[in-house]
Design an enzyme around this catalytic site. Sequence first.
Site, PDB file in Angstrom:
ATOM      1  N   GLY A 142       9.748  -1.842  -2.649  1.00  0.00           N
ATOM      2  CA  GLY A 142      10.822  -1.288  -3.459  1.00  0.00           C
ATOM      3  C   GLY A 142      11.594  -2.390  -4.139  1.00  0.00           C
ATOM      4  O   GLY A 142      11.376  -3.582  -3.879  1.00  0.00           O
ATOM      5  N   HIS A 169       5.419  -8.820  -2.045  1.00  0.00           N
ATOM      6  CA  HIS A 169       6.802  -8.625  -1.589  1.00  0.00           C
ATOM      7  C   HIS A 169       6.901  -7.318  -0.810  1.00  0.00           C
ATOM      8  O   HIS A 169       6.324  -6.300  -1.203  1.00  0.00           O
ATOM      9  CB  HIS A 169       7.743  -8.593  -2.794  1.00  0.00           C
ATOM     10  N   LYS A 216      15.054  -2.447   2.152  1.00  0.00           N
ATOM     11  CA  LYS A 216      13.777  -2.559   2.887  1.00  0.00           C
ATOM     12  C   LYS A 216      13.973  -3.231   4.243  1.00  0.00           C
ATOM     13  O   LYS A 216      13.490  -2.743   5.270  1.00  0.00           O
ATOM     14  CB  LYS A 216      12.765  -3.357   2.050  1.00  0.00           C
ATOM     15  N   ASP A 268      10.011  -9.718   3.760  1.00  0.00           N
ATOM     16  CA  ASP A 268      10.170 -10.348   2.443  1.00  0.00           C
ATOM     17  C   ASP A 268       8.842 -10.761   1.828  1.00  0.00           C
ATOM     18  O   ASP A 268       8.422 -10.218   0.820  1.00  0.00           O
ATOM     19  CB  ASP A 268      11.122 -11.546   2.529  1.00  0.00           C
ATOM     20  N   ARG A 302       7.336  17.058  -3.417  1.00  0.00           N
ATOM     21  CA  ARG A 302       8.049  17.832  -2.410  1.00  0.00           C
ATOM     22  C   ARG A 302       7.115  18.475  -1.388  1.00  0.00           C
ATOM     23  O   ARG A 302       7.543  18.813  -0.281  1.00  0.00           O
ATOM     24  CB  ARG A 302       8.896  18.934  -3.078  1.00  0.00           C
TER      25      ARG A 302
END
Length: 311
Positions: A154, A139, A160, A178, A244
């Site tokens: 996600g 997916h 997405k 998809d 980060r």
Amino acid sequence: MNEFVTVQELVNELQLDIIAGEAFLENRILTSDISRPGLELTGYFNYYPYDRIQLFGRKEATFSEKMTADERLLVMRKICHKETPAVVFARGIKPPSEMVQASEENGIPLLISDLTTSRISGVMSNFLESKLAKRTSIHGVLMEIYGLGVLIQGDSGIGKSETGLELIKKGHRLVADDRVDVYQQDERTVIGEPARILENLIEIRGVGIIDIMNLFGASAVRNNVEIQLVVNLEHWTQGKKFDRLGGADESVQIANVDIPKISIPVKTGRNVAIIVEVAAMNFRAKRMGFDATKTFEANLSALIEENSKQG
């Protein structure tokens, strides 16, 4: 996974010339292995791989020319086994009449390519391997961003497809939305492509199915791409730590190959498409030896050293 490839598909893909056996182009090719029947031309057929495409190059053609017509016909009939999918001559070499006769007798397509023997062998193998490789479905939205295959994954509803659409508007290309069909090309390479029913299509909630080629043109789509980076979109939550500095080395396994992965938090106000685009650019820069994290660490070390000397 395709169980077989027809000779007609091979002819279409490689633009081969058909010399004989045109009525038998639906013959099935079951393996990507290519055979060069040099030993068989001497009459040794004990371990003849009859189920492979038989490829004649300059060496095989020259050797066969030294045989008598009767010897040549006998050997060519054995090479044209009833389960042999096709015989291909490289370098534009004209097959001997005995080969034409044997191929017609046994229903074997006889084909010619202008490419060199090694080149046509490699091209045929690559094409057949891609067609016959085992496929699995995952997916996500697969995009080509600056030449890089980026798989966006996600949770359902995280955005997405919307991110993919915005990337398309920025000039990048859609591969699959998809459902992404993937297969392992070699030990280090995974190729992704769209499911046939979803090719060139993308679904946007509230709008429906969109035909990207129709709206944005042929330059906005492509048929397949190597997956080189996975971007995982995650809902931003208070207290959850995200990388980060870009120093974390995460990966995810797809079709038995480890693919680098980064996670991007999603919340209101963040332009996810731009972040994904920059992430792809930064990934390419790292592969070229330009690592901003290492530059920052070097600058930080230099600053600490300078402050320690002043203190």
